[in-house]
Design an enzyme around this catalytic site. Sequence first.
Site, PDB file in Angstrom:
ATOM      1  N   LYS A  89       0.808  -1.227   0.000  1.00 40.59           N
ATOM      2  CA  LYS A  89       0.000   0.000   0.000  1.00 40.59           C
ATOM      3  C   LYS A  89       0.842   1.279   0.000  1.00 40.59           C
ATOM      4  O   LYS A  89       0.414   2.307  -0.506  1.00 40.59           O
ATOM      5  CB  LYS A  89      -0.963  -0.001   1.190  1.00 40.59           C
ATOM      6  N   GLU A 111      -9.907   7.297   3.670  1.00 40.07           N
ATOM      7  CA  GLU A 111     -10.802   6.370   4.353  1.00 40.07           C
ATOM      8  C   GLU A 111     -10.012   5.102   4.611  1.00 40.07           C
ATOM      9  O   GLU A 111      -9.050   4.807   3.909  1.00 40.07           O
ATOM     10  CB  GLU A 111     -12.018   6.054   3.489  1.00 40.07           C
ATOM     11  N   SER A 378       1.742  -9.780  -1.160  1.00 38.07           N
ATOM     12  CA  SER A 378       1.345  -8.384  -0.917  1.00 38.07           C
ATOM     13  C   SER A 378       1.703  -7.852   0.459  1.00 38.07           C
ATOM     14  O   SER A 378       1.918  -6.651   0.621  1.00 38.07           O
ATOM     15  CB  SER A 378      -0.150  -8.219  -1.172  1.00 38.07           C
TER      16      SER A 378
HETATM   17  C1  LIG Z   1      -5.063  -4.041   1.677  1.00 37.65           C
HETATM   18  C2  LIG Z   1      -4.381  -5.299   1.374  1.00 37.65           C
HETATM   19  C3  LIG Z   1      -4.791  -6.131   0.309  1.00 37.65           C
HETATM   20  C4  LIG Z   1      -5.999  -5.860  -0.521  1.00 37.65           C
HETATM   21  O1  LIG Z   1      -5.995  -4.682  -1.265  1.00 37.65           O
HETATM   22  P1  LIG Z   1      -5.807  -4.669  -2.839  1.00 37.65           P
HETATM   23  O2  LIG Z   1      -6.169  -3.291  -3.237  1.00 37.65           O
HETATM   24  O3  LIG Z   1      -6.744  -5.715  -3.415  1.00 37.65           O
HETATM   25  O4  LIG Z   1      -4.398  -5.004  -3.113  1.00 37.65           O
HETATM   26  C5  LIG Z   1      -4.040  -7.274   0.046  1.00 37.65           C
HETATM   27  N1  LIG Z   1      -2.960  -7.604   0.785  1.00 37.65           N
HETATM   28  C6  LIG Z   1      -2.547  -6.842   1.812  1.00 37.65           C
HETATM   29  C7  LIG Z   1      -1.352  -7.263   2.595  1.00 37.65           C
HETATM   30  C8  LIG Z   1      -3.234  -5.665   2.149  1.00 37.65           C
HETATM   31  O5  LIG Z   1      -2.814  -4.909   3.170  1.00 37.65           O
END
Ligand SMILES: *Cc1c(COP(=O)(O)O)cnc(C)c1O
Length: 392
Positions: A89, A111, A378
């Site tokens: 993010k 938000e 992610s």
């Molecule tokens: C917020 C988050 C997501 C989901 O958000 P996307 O916009 O779909 O990427 C996925 N993995 C992690 C670790 C997150 O913090």
Amino acid sequence: MKYPDKNGHFGEFGGRFLPETLIALHDELEGVFKSALKDPQFKKEFQYYLNEYAGRPTKLYYAERLSQRLKTLKVYLKREDLLHTGAHKINNTLGQILLAKRMGKTRIIAETGAGQHGVATATAAALMGLECVIYMGEEDTRRQSLNVFRMKLLGAQVVPVTSGSRTLKDAMNEAIRDWVTNVDKTFYIIGSVAGAHPYPLIVREFQAVIGREARRQFLKAENKLPNYLIACVGGGSNAMGLFHAFYKDKSVKMIGVEAAGHGLNTVEHSAPLAKGKIGVLHGSKSDLLQTEDGQIQVAHSVAAGLDYPGVGPEHSFYKKSGRAEYVAVEDREAIKGLKLLSETEGIIPALETAHVFAYLPKLARKLKRQQSIIVCLSGRGDKDMEQIKELI
Ligand SMILES: *Cc1c(COP(=O)(O)O)cnc(C)c1O
């Protein structure tokens, strides 16, 4: 054909379904964004913070033991979990905060649902010395009190939202209201590839660094393109960040993994691509979880970051055109996925990302010959430890 078109449409999806008062704000933002993209100074500054502050480029790591376990899949991990704040993010919030500075804004609003985007926004605002206000559903402030504490430590003000279901979608409505009222000095940072044009485009461009790096790194390691890409899909930003650079590589298959929560035949899931209907939420047309009379259905997932009733319009477009395939994984399977990566590689993923590792064995069983795959890792699991302890 380039997507989105000049009105922000990805085929029939996306666009700008907004009241008159908000159109001018989005127009202005679009203009600034387009000029920034053409400005080498902006690109240089963005890259500087991505590299020196957030820790890019992230590694593309060959997961040898996981691959041996899966037999037919040679797995590479794109390590977004190693970035500052522990997830992808930050790529987006750094980009948008530089746009805010370019526009001369001194106040940042956002938000947040689980609080991850709120923390990434508060982090970037602290880095740039800007005032920061985060809207969060009251229900969520209770469920995610540690993230509220983090945001406050970072100097942000957290405003609990008490309207509607007191969750993410209500926080988003409140942030938009603030934006309209305080537009002169305020910049609104959206956290995923959702919202009205140009937000899905902006967030995609700022996250596309994931796929650009991964494509280059994979070519260097294997001297060919991967067979598959895979990522979890909440709003869809880490997935689109990985997919985008491979859009034209027709041989590369893409898989998005949604959260099936308690099961796709219940109403407690977060899988609008699997089970939603086309509708409009937060200014954009995409697949949405809706009740029979067209109200937004409250989403559920064990992973707070996947808990959103909508999805970015570009994913609806990829699904409809067949460019990507979307599957869904239940809460209890996600826990197994988390254990699989932890035990084979010594990496504890976030609960969101764990959905991907739950799907890999299913994919592996379908394959006859070995195929290569890039996983967008992610985020890291540290934030979820309390919750995982309860679940295991
Ligand atoms: C917020 C988050 C997501 C989901 O958000 P996307 O916009 O779909 O990427 C996925 N993995 C992690 C670790 C997150 O913090």
